[in-house]
Design an enzyme around this catalytic site. Structure first.
Site, PDB file in Angstrom:
ATOM      1  N   GLY A  37       0.867  -1.190   0.000  1.00 11.62           N
ATOM      2  CA  GLY A  37       0.000   0.000   0.000  1.00 11.62           C
ATOM      3  C   GLY A  37       0.892   1.225   0.000  1.00 11.62           C
ATOM      4  O   GLY A  37       1.824   1.311   0.812  1.00 11.62           O
ATOM      5  N   ASN A  41       3.597   1.966   2.847  1.00  7.60           N
ATOM      6  CA  ASN A  41       5.010   1.866   2.455  1.00  7.60           C
ATOM      7  C   ASN A  41       5.755   3.150   2.803  1.00  7.60           C
ATOM      8  O   ASN A  41       6.894   3.129   3.278  1.00  7.60           O
ATOM      9  CB  ASN A  41       5.148   1.612   0.949  1.00  7.60           C
ATOM     10  CG  ASN A  41       4.559   0.280   0.512  1.00  7.60           C
ATOM     11  OD1 ASN A  41       4.299  -0.595   1.331  1.00  7.60           O
ATOM     12  ND2 ASN A  41       4.317   0.129  -0.781  1.00  7.60           N
ATOM     13  N   THR A 241       9.263  -2.604  -6.971  1.00  8.98           N
ATOM     14  CA  THR A 241       7.998  -2.273  -6.292  1.00  8.98           C
ATOM     15  C   THR A 241       8.261  -1.480  -5.017  1.00  8.98           C
ATOM     16  O   THR A 241       9.039  -1.908  -4.163  1.00  8.98           O
ATOM     17  CB  THR A 241       7.229  -3.568  -5.925  1.00  8.98           C
ATOM     18  OG1 THR A 241       7.122  -4.374  -7.077  1.00  8.98           O
ATOM     19  CG2 THR A 241       5.847  -3.244  -5.363  1.00  8.98           C
ATOM     20  N   ASP A 245       7.797   4.770  -3.258  1.00  8.01           N
ATOM     21  CA  ASP A 245       7.255   5.011  -1.909  1.00  8.01           C
ATOM     22  C   ASP A 245       8.387   5.222  -0.908  1.00  8.01           C
ATOM     23  O   ASP A 245       8.297   6.054  -0.004  1.00  8.01           O
ATOM     24  CB  ASP A 245       6.406   3.824  -1.452  1.00  8.01           C
ATOM     25  CG  ASP A 245       5.196   3.621  -2.342  1.00  8.01           C
ATOM     26  OD1 ASP A 245       4.711   4.615  -2.912  1.00  8.01           O
ATOM     27  OD2 ASP A 245       4.751   2.470  -2.480  1.00  8.01           O
ATOM     28  N   LYS A 278      15.576  -6.161  -2.908  1.00  9.93           N
ATOM     29  CA  LYS A 278      14.867  -7.357  -2.400  1.00  9.93           C
ATOM     30  C   LYS A 278      13.431  -7.335  -2.899  1.00  9.93           C
ATOM     31  O   LYS A 278      12.906  -6.267  -3.218  1.00  9.93           O
ATOM     32  CB  LYS A 278      14.792  -7.308  -0.865  1.00  9.93           C
ATOM     33  CG  LYS A 278      16.068  -7.631  -0.152  1.00  9.93           C
ATOM     34  CD  LYS A 278      15.775  -7.699   1.349  1.00  9.93           C
ATOM     35  CE  LYS A 278      16.993  -7.252   2.130  1.00  9.93           C
ATOM     36  NZ  LYS A 278      16.672  -6.713   3.436  1.00  9.93           N
ATOM     37  N   GLY A 280       9.476  -7.226  -2.532  1.00  8.69           N
ATOM     38  CA  GLY A 280       8.550  -6.648  -1.550  1.00  8.69           C
ATOM     39  C   GLY A 280       8.795  -5.166  -1.402  1.00  8.69           C
ATOM     40  O   GLY A 280       9.877  -4.665  -1.706  1.00  8.69           O
TER      41      GLY A 280
HETATM   42  O1  RIB Z   1       3.843   1.509  -4.827  1.00 11.90           O
HETATM   43  C1  RIB Z   1       3.787   0.126  -4.574  1.00 11.90           C
HETATM   44  C2  RIB Z   1       2.479  -0.227  -3.942  1.00 11.90           C
HETATM   45  O2  RIB Z   1       1.441   0.024  -4.858  1.00 11.90           O
HETATM   46  C3  RIB Z   1       2.325  -1.682  -3.564  1.00 11.90           C
HETATM   47  O3  RIB Z   1       2.765  -1.960  -2.266  1.00 11.90           O
HETATM   48  C4  RIB Z   1       0.846  -1.949  -3.794  1.00 11.90           C
HETATM   49  O4  RIB Z   1       0.143  -2.262  -2.634  1.00 11.90           O
HETATM   50  C5  RIB Z   1       0.307  -0.693  -4.452  1.00 11.90           C
HETATM   51  O5  RIB Z   1      -0.331   0.114  -3.546  1.00 11.90           O
END
Ligand code: RIB
Length: 303
Positions: A37, A41, A241, A245, A278, A280
């Site tokens: 999220g 994050n 990913t 954030d 990593k 996640g």
């Molecule tokens: O920016 C990455 C995030 O986008 C992920 O963790 C996913 O949950 C989405 O919100």
């Protein structure tokens, strides 16, 4: 102190060689479940970078809620402002990561879509607050919180992700607008602007400051008409990913700590790079000492 108003999700990661085409089925040995999220994050990244952080958001009463909350609490984030919604599931994201470490994400919003600005008590919005918001919760509510925070003298940070068209009033309530290239195109309405032109235009539109993050090409900041460019770490990414954030969370922690802007930008770029090593989003985030060590490798140019 930092207040994050935003989304909490549980992320299901699927590693593939290449993204499936429409109508295609591809196999992968297993999925990996992690806390995610954009809001959560960013909160976790800021806390790991040394800030006091309070999360305001919403999850369901389902079993996956604990995946989202446990990770934040372990990072040191105060979750007492996270609501438990009886009739909504916890937000969920299906994330496919390809061999080049790029991702494609679909989010089922669940409880995040029911979050309202009233969840933020006035007492949390003071001149000592750095408020951080994104666009994974209803934009009208994001706008209400931003405007309340601005009226109360807080420093406001809008990460305009995922890309969405927002009113100029929303941008104007943000002291900092942080975007990637796609989000910059959406907000300026123009493709193929140079990074410097895009940040300058957005800073002017917002009447504040702007940062454009450009993945392997680094980041460009525009504040008070001054441009600062930062490079990236020499890394081989495993999963990108949540890198954006991590950038936002670390940058917020740095401005909360009154770090000079060029150093804050270096720290945020270092954090984002380390977060790609990593699988996640939150699991990959670095500590303050790791950020400090890596930040010395980031090249910077001030104009
Ligand atoms: O920016 C990455 C995030 O986008 C992920 O963790 C996913 O949950 C989405 O919100």
């Amino acid at each position: 102190m930092i207040v994050v108003f935003g989304s909490l999700n549980v992320d299901f990661f699927l590693k593939v060689k290449a993204f499936p085409k429409p109508g295609e089925t591809v196999l992968t040995p297993r999925s990996v479940v992690r806390a995610g999220g954009k809001g959560a994050n960013q909160a976790a990244a800021a806390a790991k970078a040394g800030a006091r952080v309070e999360m305001i958001g919403a999850v369901g009463t389902d079993a996956t809620a604990s995946v989202a909350l446990d990770s934040l609490r372990t990072a040191g984030v105060d979750c007492s402002g996270v609501l438990r919604m009886k009739d909504e599931p916890t937000g969920m994201a299906m994330i496919t990561v390809d061999e080049k470490a790029e991702n494609s994400i679909v989010v089922a919003s669940g409880a995040n879509a029911a979050l309202t600005a009233d969840a933020v008590p006035d007492a949390l919005l003071t001149p000592d607050t750095v408020l951080v918001v994104q666009l994974e919760t209803p934009v009208a509510e994001v706008s209400r919180v931003l405007r309340r925070a601005k009226e109360k003298g807080a420093t406001t940070v809008l990460n305009a992700a995922p890309a969405a068209v927002v009113d100029e009033a929303v941008l104007k309530a943000a002291d900092w607008v942080i975007v990637n290239e796609t989000e910059a195109e959406t907000l300026t309405g123009q493709k193929a602007l140079s990074f410097e032109k895009a940040v300058s235009e957005l800073a002017e539109k917002a009447g504040g400051n702007c940062i454009l993050t450009a993945g392997a090409a680094g980041a460009v900041l525009c504040a008070g008409g001054r441009i600062v460019r930062a490079g990236t770490l020499p890394i081989r990414p495993v999963d990108t990913t949540g890198a954006g954030d991590c950038f936002v969370g670390v940058f917020a922690a740095m401005i909360d700590a009154k770090t000079p802007l060029p150093d804050a930008l270096k720290a945020a770029c270092a954090g984002a790079g380390l977060a790609c090593l990593k699988t996640g989003a939150q699991d990959a985030q670095p500590s303050l000492s790791e950020i400090r060590r890596a930040a010395s490798e980031i090249k910077i140019e001030i104009r």
